[in-house]
Design a protein around this motif. Structure first.
Motif, PDB file in Angstrom:
ATOM      1  N   LEU A  53      -6.792 -15.679  12.293  1.00 45.35           N
ATOM      2  CA  LEU A  53      -6.227 -17.009  12.459  1.00 45.35           C
ATOM      3  C   LEU A  53      -7.176 -17.913  13.230  1.00 45.35           C
ATOM      4  O   LEU A  53      -8.014 -17.460  14.013  1.00 45.35           O
ATOM      5  CB  LEU A  53      -4.876 -16.916  13.180  1.00 45.35           C
ATOM      6  CG  LEU A  53      -3.812 -16.091  12.467  1.00 45.35           C
ATOM      7  CD1 LEU A  53      -2.541 -16.053  13.286  1.00 45.35           C
ATOM      8  CD2 LEU A  53      -3.528 -16.661  11.092  1.00 45.35           C
ATOM      9  N   ALA A  54      -7.038 -19.208  13.028  1.00 46.51           N
ATOM     10  CA  ALA A  54      -7.883 -20.193  13.688  1.00 46.51           C
ATOM     11  C   ALA A  54      -7.486 -20.333  15.154  1.00 46.51           C
ATOM     12  O   ALA A  54      -6.316 -20.188  15.518  1.00 46.51           O
ATOM     13  CB  ALA A  54      -7.762 -21.532  12.983  1.00 46.51           C
ATOM     14  N   LEU A  55      -8.466 -20.639  15.992  1.00 45.20           N
ATOM     15  CA  LEU A  55      -8.255 -20.821  17.426  1.00 45.20           C
ATOM     16  C   LEU A  55      -8.628 -22.240  17.825  1.00 45.20           C
ATOM     17  O   LEU A  55      -9.485 -22.869  17.201  1.00 45.20           O
ATOM     18  CB  LEU A  55      -9.124 -19.835  18.214  1.00 45.20           C
ATOM     19  CG  LEU A  55      -8.921 -18.357  17.930  1.00 45.20           C
ATOM     20  CD1 LEU A  55     -10.018 -17.545  18.600  1.00 45.20           C
ATOM     21  CD2 LEU A  55      -7.565 -17.915  18.420  1.00 45.20           C
ATOM     22  N   GLY A  56      -7.993 -22.717  18.882  1.00 44.83           N
ATOM     23  CA  GLY A  56      -8.326 -24.036  19.396  1.00 44.83           C
ATOM     24  C   GLY A  56      -8.052 -24.106  20.878  1.00 44.83           C
ATOM     25  O   GLY A  56      -7.298 -23.314  21.432  1.00 44.83           O
ATOM     26  N   VAL A  57      -8.720 -25.055  21.538  1.00 43.56           N
ATOM     27  CA  VAL A  57      -8.493 -25.345  22.949  1.00 43.56           C
ATOM     28  C   VAL A  57      -8.108 -26.819  23.024  1.00 43.56           C
ATOM     29  O   VAL A  57      -8.904 -27.689  22.668  1.00 43.56           O
ATOM     30  CB  VAL A  57      -9.740 -25.053  23.808  1.00 43.56           C
ATOM     31  CG1 VAL A  57      -9.494 -25.435  25.253  1.00 43.56           C
ATOM     32  CG2 VAL A  57     -10.122 -23.584  23.700  1.00 43.56           C
ATOM     33  N   TRP A  58      -6.887 -27.079  23.444  1.00 44.06           N
ATOM     34  CA  TRP A  58      -6.347 -28.431  23.523  1.00 44.06           C
ATOM     35  C   TRP A  58      -6.505 -29.168  22.195  1.00 44.06           C
ATOM     36  O   TRP A  58      -6.930 -30.319  22.138  1.00 44.06           O
ATOM     37  CB  TRP A  58      -6.995 -29.229  24.646  1.00 44.06           C
ATOM     38  CG  TRP A  58      -6.515 -28.838  25.992  1.00 44.06           C
ATOM     39  CD1 TRP A  58      -7.233 -28.209  26.959  1.00 44.06           C
ATOM     40  CD2 TRP A  58      -5.214 -29.038  26.549  1.00 44.06           C
ATOM     41  NE1 TRP A  58      -6.455 -28.002  28.069  1.00 44.06           N
ATOM     42  CE2 TRP A  58      -5.209 -28.505  27.849  1.00 44.06           C
ATOM     43  CE3 TRP A  58      -4.035 -29.611  26.065  1.00 44.06           C
ATOM     44  CZ2 TRP A  58      -4.090 -28.526  28.660  1.00 44.06           C
ATOM     45  CZ3 TRP A  58      -2.922 -29.638  26.883  1.00 44.06           C
ATOM     46  CH2 TRP A  58      -2.970 -29.101  28.170  1.00 44.06           C
TER      47      TRP A  58
END
Length: 113
Positions: free
Chosen positions: A52-57
């Motif tokens: 799955l894709a990850l993100g920060v803010w």
């Protein structure tokens, strides 16, 4: 400056189901290390299995992205429906009269307000 970072992990495993965890981790930790130390990779195997894709803010991130104090790490599921296709289908169902931003106007008002 403190040696610990306050990090928040967010994951929506299903529609209307959101999991949130706050962690205190050492300085210099990456996104992948935060997921590993949280125990979420064993709790939610789909994170690793489906890549799955990850993100920060809300910004795309990778496993090697370093974290800062107060960061919010988000794990994104794949979309089940393309948003453009869903919008077109809603428009067809509503018809031209019921769609649009300014469909409900006050009596006597200018169009577009």
């Amino acid at each position: 400056m403190s040696d610990l970072l306050n990090i928040t992990l967010i994951f929506a495993s299903a529609p209307r189901t959101v999991h949130e965890t706050s962690l205190e981790l050492p300085t210099g930790v990456t996104v992948a290390q935060a997921l590993q130390q949280s125990g979420w990779l064993s709790r939610f195997p789909e994170i690793k299995d489906q890549d799955l894709a990850l993100g920060v803010w809300g910004r795309k991130a990778h496993g090697h992205t370093p974290l800062r104090d107060g960061d919010r790490v988000e794990i994104y599921r794949d979309l089940r429906v393309d948003p453009k296709v869903a919008r077109r289908e809603r428009f067809v169902g509503q018809g031209a009269r019921g769609a649009g931003l300014f469909t409900r106007r006050r009596p006597g008002s200018k169009s577009g307000y």
